[in-house]
Design a protein around this motif. Structure first.
Motif, mmCIF file in Angstrom:
data_model
loop_
_atom_site.group_PDB
_atom_site.id
_atom_site.type_symbol
_atom_site.label_atom_id
_atom_site.label_comp_id
_atom_site.label_asym_id
_atom_site.label_seq_id
_atom_site.Cartn_x
_atom_site.Cartn_y
_atom_site.Cartn_z
ATOM 1 N N SER A 1 1.047 -1.154 -0.030
ATOM 2 C CA SER A 1 0.008 -0.157 -0.029
ATOM 3 C C SER A 1 0.742 1.076 -0.103
ATOM 4 O O SER A 1 0.390 2.259 -0.486
ATOM 5 C CB SER A 1 -1.101 -0.094 1.235
ATOM 6 N N GLU B 1 1.432 1.906 -3.543
ATOM 7 C CA GLU B 1 0.276 2.597 -4.066
ATOM 8 C C GLU B 1 0.269 4.106 -3.795
ATOM 9 O O GLU B 1 -0.129 4.885 -4.785
ATOM 10 C CB GLU B 1 -1.042 1.838 -3.538
ATOM 11 N N ARG C 1 0.312 7.244 -6.318
ATOM 12 C CA ARG C 1 -0.917 8.330 -6.187
ATOM 13 C C ARG C 1 -0.217 9.794 -6.167
ATOM 14 O O ARG C 1 -0.710 11.017 -5.832
ATOM 15 C CB ARG C 1 -1.681 8.085 -5.112
ATOM 16 N N TRP D 1 -8.410 -0.487 -6.843
ATOM 17 C CA TRP D 1 -8.082 -1.979 -6.848
ATOM 18 C C TRP D 1 -9.372 -2.742 -7.587
ATOM 19 O O TRP D 1 -10.447 -2.675 -7.222
ATOM 20 C CB TRP D 1 -7.676 -2.531 -5.568
ATOM 21 N N PHE E 1 -4.212 -2.429 -9.886
ATOM 22 C CA PHE E 1 -4.458 -1.099 -9.456
ATOM 23 C C PHE E 1 -4.812 -0.251 -10.725
ATOM 24 O O PHE E 1 -3.989 0.026 -11.638
ATOM 25 C CB PHE E 1 -3.024 -0.698 -8.982
ATOM 26 N N PRO F 1 -6.193 3.435 -10.841
ATOM 27 C CA PRO F 1 -6.849 4.430 -10.085
ATOM 28 C C PRO F 1 -7.700 5.252 -10.864
ATOM 29 O O PRO F 1 -8.361 6.018 -10.422
ATOM 30 C CB PRO F 1 -5.568 5.080 -9.526
#
Length: 211
Positions: free
Chosen positions: A43, A46, A50, A72, A129, A131
């Motif tokens: 995470s 991730e 981002r 996800w 992933f 987004p």
């Protein structure tokens, strides 16, 4: 040191446990090795994608079937994928492009061929992933979001159909004149002003005819 496969797991009651981690970095030293919570590591990756500081966002228990944290997608096509198992204490590892990334007990953070990938046999499911999806158009937010938008403002993304519609409209030439009538009170402009606005070659031409 060798790795041995677990042959069986037997329930032995419920006891209080602790999730050891260091604030912000989520890493800790275990027997001389820098270790990391597996889900904290995935995470944190991730978070970096981002455009944020690396931090924990979720644990493996947040994934179940098609249920997953925001961004996800179960079996979603993505350059960043993770495998999930919730058996026992749970585990996760991932693949970025073709590079495996994992944090596991005893070995700490592992990158490359020694790390498990998203499709390792240990995992019962995997997720991609995603987004932001622009299959129906939309806006790319500023920053790094698996695409980079360096304009500092949201940028529109058009589907083929939307782009064709815009091009077709532009190819049809100037729009029809728009006629606006302004009625003024007594004064120098007379009783009324007839304003005709025409758009020609993307330049605004105003023609004012006073009666």
């Amino acid at each position: 040191m060798s790795v041995q496969r677990v042959l069986s797991v037997e329930p032995d009651g419920v006891e209080e446990t602790w999730d050891i981690e260091v604030q912000d970095s989520h890493s800790f030293v275990s027997d001389g090795l820098i270790s990391h919570n597996c889900s904290g590591f995935m995470s944190a990756i991730e978070s970096v994608i981002r455009g944020q500081k690396p931090h924990r966002r979720w644990a493996t228990g947040a994934f179940s079937g098609k249920t997953a944290p925001p961004g996800w997608v179960y079996h979603g096509d993505s350059p960043f994928r993770i495998g999930i198992t919730n058996a026992g204490v749970g585990h996760t590892a991932g693949t970025i492009a073709k590079t495996n990334v994992e944090s596991r007990g005893g070995a700490g953070v592992v990158v490359g061929s020694r790390a498990r990938g998203y499709n390792d046999g240990l995992f019962g499911s995997w997720y991609g992933f995603q987004p932001g999806k622009y299959d129906s158009g939309g806006y790319i937010p500023p920053g790094l979001n698996l695409v980079y938008n360096g304009t500092g403002r949201p940028e529109p993304v058009f589907t083929t159909q939307q782009a064709n519609a815009l091009m077709s409209g532009a190819a049809q030439g100037p729009a029809q004149p728009v006629v606006v009538e302004l009625h003024a009170k007594e004064g120098a402009l007379g009783d009324f002003i007839d304003v005709r606005v025409q758009d020609h070659q993307q330049q605004l031409i105003s023609v004012i005819n006073a009666s």
